[in-house]
Design an enzyme around this catalytic site. Structure first.
Site, PDB file in Angstrom:
ATOM      1  N   ASP A   1       0.877  -1.153   0.000  1.00 43.36           N
ATOM      2  CA  ASP A   1       0.000   0.000   0.000  1.00 43.36           C
ATOM      3  C   ASP A   1       0.928   1.221   0.000  1.00 43.36           C
ATOM      4  OD1 ASP A   1      -2.057   1.802   0.063  1.00 43.36           O
ATOM      5  OD2 ASP A   1      -3.197   0.744   1.596  1.00 43.36           O
TER       6      ASP A   1
HETATM    7  C1  BGC Z   1      -4.969   3.212  -0.091  1.00 46.67           C
HETATM    8  C2  BGC Z   1      -4.974   2.208  -1.219  1.00 46.67           C
HETATM    9  C3  BGC Z   1      -4.772   2.930  -2.521  1.00 46.67           C
HETATM   10  C4  BGC Z   1      -3.477   3.706  -2.457  1.00 46.67           C
HETATM   11  C5  BGC Z   1      -3.145   4.465  -3.721  1.00 46.67           C
HETATM   12  C6  BGC Z   1      -3.783   4.142  -0.130  1.00 46.67           C
HETATM   13  O1  BGC Z   1      -3.977   5.203   0.726  1.00 46.67           O
HETATM   14  O2  BGC Z   1      -5.007   2.541   1.135  1.00 46.67           O
HETATM   15  O3  BGC Z   1      -6.149   1.472  -1.214  1.00 46.67           O
HETATM   16  O4  BGC Z   1      -4.786   2.025  -3.579  1.00 46.67           O
HETATM   17  O5  BGC Z   1      -3.553   4.655  -1.418  1.00 46.67           O
HETATM   18  O6  BGC Z   1      -3.998   5.537  -3.888  1.00 46.67           O
END
Ligand code: BGC
Length: 754
Positions: free
Chosen positions: A266
């Site tokens: 993530d």
């Molecule tokens: C989220 C993810 C997301 C990523 C990219 C993170 O804050 O938890 O689900 O895909 O950001 O935007």
């Protein structure tokens, strides 16, 4: 003439050159060769630096390729309800491209509420076409974290409280998405079941809860969906961050499940080079940010899996084989996506995509209560007051990373006006302010009061009131990065609904949310519809259900408890939810089983309700939900006949079929989701009273009867025995319970496992 001759000569030389070039086509570029052979060939041509380079971001949503060899970069995008707008190269600002407006598909709670895997396939196909058109290689979704508490800000992105339902629904999405040459990135692996302290909370739980509740949907995504990538979660489990967690990634994901795809962090989920090198991570994204807003001045070379990793390999502190393994996985992903020469071209915001979004929305709306006012006949009801901000709010904005820039958004108010005509009036009723992450907008009480008074005044004397409120995607509502603060509806809505119902008893509540909430006004209103974040086609879907053009057929993918105290996760104090933060004061620490809550330590948490999540808790503890998992009414009625089994006993390698006749006893055609739950009468470890093991959605004409059959196998009878680390079906008596919801079992049949 002369000129012509030299032209022919040039052509011939070119042809010769290209023929000899063909003969020399390296194996990795030869599409006729098996992927694994191409991967090994590409790997053998790469320098150590090039391999390390593959393992980290080059931009907010892109990671490196191998330019020298013509191996393309990987381009990713959120996910999961549509393809997110382009952001800047290395900050979260939107890039203001003019070609990135998309279809907003219904949020995944809505998809789960259809209980229709065929619609899941439609979803994957259509969102995949948009991702393909936008030239993405990886779509960051779908999400299958289990709904553990109604306070989790991100439940709207997931598929409910039951691992079987989520597993059945996630597989077709992935299969159809990936046919576009776009990888699914299933998230967030694992146990990111709350947003509060998501970056460092340390989750503790039993292996039974892990294997029975929190992992099965991921396992199905990997083994049956064949997902090409998976996203590590922000939180920790067993004191190790999920993005580089030995047990989760190496032992379970790759070891037990045989995952051959790419593990992506993530955004900002990596924290340590050595762990990232050794513990199964492949691509590091978004480091040194909080994943949504914070920025830092680190270059991509500073990433844990960039220069620090290269140096560690050179100093032999981690084996070079680790980077070969990562590069293999990443090359495999590139061959499947960016270098997939057979991929289609995709399409964007097309009428077909709108039709798909509408179809999914139509089947997702859940009729929870109806004393007869619904459907609201447009011939009879003309003067209608629509109340509530969600009737007009752009709910594609906010909520965090899943927010979308839409080409069109058809609001409920506009759709209602279209069907019911000029007699439709609108009152805000309450106001919430702009959508801001991790921040609350406080609307002064006088403003809320005056909006409420105005709506109540307008409601008097109208033929009917349609209330469209609920939650929205503001911070501390259905929003990434924070959890809800209360189980009741915010912004004085409970009071407002009660006042409106007093002023006009012909009131239909049609709330929008991705989460359950309290309904203290339930007895005072004649009808309740639960709608979701349905995206572009939200208005048309809602009005078609309200007016009866569509007969509702959604079923709840999670329970609506009466009170937050009735939720398993909330029944054991703050150590269970939200966890306990490090502190020097000896608060409840002495009571905590083995938790390290000393100062400066990460928040600690244990899932003390164990396997008893959602209806498993309500059932087993005999605490009825306000609306149970699987509940959903129709404008017609169904009756269930007696279930019969093909045999009285099942052998360990056999199966049996249970059949039930279901009749449409009303006067409208309608769809019913018939649910099969299994009950183990006696087991050596505690088990929930019943567990969902099958469901079928059938369309039945008035007066007709459909035979619905389920095949039950010994796998459906198993529980995870952590004493043996194995799934076990113990011989003895079982029941197949068949019903219209988890709390309304219509017929049952007993059988014995030999
Ligand atoms: C989220 C993810 C997301 C990523 C990219 C993170 O804050 O938890 O689900 O895909 O950001 O935007």
């Amino acid at each position: 003439m002369k000129l012509q001759k030299s032209f022919i000569l040039t052509l011939t030389t070119a042809t010769m050159l290209s023929t000899s070039a063909m003969a020399d086509t390296p194996v990795y570029l030869d599409r006729t060769k098996p992927i694994e052979q191409r991967v090994e060939d590409a790997l053998s041509r790469m320098t150590l630096e090039e391999k390390v380079n593959l393992c980290h971001a080059q931009a907010k949503f892109s990671s490196y390729g191998v330019p020298r060899l013509g191996i393309p970069e990987i381009w990713m995008s959120d996910g999961p309800h549509g393809v997110r707008a382009e952001v800047n190269w290395n900050d979260w600002g939107y890039a203001n491209w003019k070609n990135d407006s998309v279809t907003a598909f219904p949020a995944l709670t809505a998809l789960a509420a259809t209980w229709n895997p065929e619609l899941s396939a439609v979803y994957g196909k259509n969102v995949g076409e948009e991702a393909r058109y936008r030239e993405k290689d990886v779509l960051l979704g779908p999400g299958v974290n289990i709904y553990r508490t109604p306070l989790n800000g991100r439940n709207f992105e997931y598929m409910g409280e039951d691992p079987y339902l989520a597993g059945e629904m996630v597989v077709p999405y992935i299969v159809e998405l990936q046919k576009n040459g776009v990888a699914a990135c299933v998230k967030h692996f694992a146990l990111n079941n709350q947003e509060k302290w998501r970056g460092n909370i340390n989750v503790n739980l039993s292996d039974r809860a892990l294997y029975e509740i929190y992992l099965p949907a991921f396992k199905r995504a990997v083994q049956d969906g064949k997902a090409w990538s998976i996203m590590g979660a922000y939180n920790k489990i067993w004191n190790e961050h999920c993005c580089h967690n030995q047990r989760l990634l190496n032992d379970i994901l790759r070891g037990e499940w045989g995952f051959d795809g790419v593990v992506i962090t993530d955004w900002g989920g990596a924290h340590d080079t050595k762990q990232a090198a050794l513990n199964g991570l492949d691509i590091e994204m978004g480091s040194f940010t909080n994943g949504l807003t914070l920025e830092a001045d680190f270059g991509f070379n500073d990433y844990y899996l960039a220069d620090p990793y290269l140096e560690m390999i050179k100093r032999s502190e981690v084996p070079e084989s680790t980077v070969n393994d990562k590069a293999r996985n990443i090359l495999r992903l590139i061959f499947r996506t960016a270098m997939n020469a057979d991929k289609p071209f995709g399409s964007l915001a097309s009428p077909e995509h709108y039709a798909a979004a509408k179809m999914i929305g139509d089947e997702s709306i859940v009729l929870l209560k109806n004393t007869g006012i619904l459907p609201l006949d447009p011939a009879k009801y003309k003067n209608i007051l629509v109340v509530g901000e969600n009737a007009v709010r752009k709910l594609n904005i906010g909520g965090g990373s899943s927010e979308l820039k839409v080409k069109d958004m058809f609001s409920p108010l506009d759709a209602i006006k279209k069907v019911y005509g000029d007699g439709v009036k609108y009152a805000e009723g309450y106001r919430t302010g702009p959508s801001l992450y991790e921040q609350e907008v406080i609307i002064p009480a006088e403003i809320l009061d005056s909006l409420s008074n105005q709506a109540v005044e307008m409601a008097r004397g109208m033929d009917a009131v349609i209330y469209i409120g609920g939650l929205n995607k503001n911070g501390f509502q259905d929003c990434e990065s924070s959890d809800r603060r209360e189980y009741n509806l915010p912004w004085n809505q409970d009071k407002l609904i009660e006042r409106l119902a007093e002023a006009n008893p012909n009131i239909v509540i049609a709330n929008i949310s991705g989460n359950a909430y309290a309904m203290p006004w339930l007895d005072k209103v004649p009808a309740v519809l639960q709608s979701w974040y349905l995206g572009t086609m939200i208005g048309p879907s809602m009005v078609d259900v309200i007016s009866g053009k569509i007969n509702p057929s959604g079923k709840l993918p999670f329970s609506f408890p009466k009170r937050i105290e009735d939720v398993g996760a909330h029944s054991f104090g703050e150590y269970s939810y939200p966890g306990i933060e490090g502190t020097t004061a000896g608060n409840a620490a002495s009571d905590l089983k083995g938790a390290d809550v000393s100062a400066g330590k990460d928040p600690q948490q244990e899932y003390l309700e164990d396997i008893f999540v959602g209806y498993r808790w309500h059932d087993t503890k005999k605490i009825p939900a306000l609306f149970p998992f699987g509940q959903g009414l129709s404008y017609t009625t169904f009756s269930y006949g007696k279930a019969t089994a093909s045999a009285k006993t099942m052998s360990a390698d056999g199966n049996l079929t249970v059949t039930v006749p279901v009749t449409n006893t009303g006067s409208l055609e309608g769809k019913e989701t018939v649910q099969l739950y299994i009950q183990d009468e006696k087991s050596s470890l505690p088990r929930p009273l019943k567990e969902l093991k099958g469901f079928k959605k059938v369309n039945i004409k008035p007066g007709e009867t459909t035979q619905v059959s389920f095949t039950i196998t010994p796998d459906d009878l198993k529980f995870f025995d952590d004493r043996q680390h194995a799934w076990v079906a113990e011989p003895g008596k079982f029941k197949a319970l068949i019903g219209t919801s988890s709390a309304d079992i219509k017929t049952e049949v007993q059988f014995t496992l030999k």
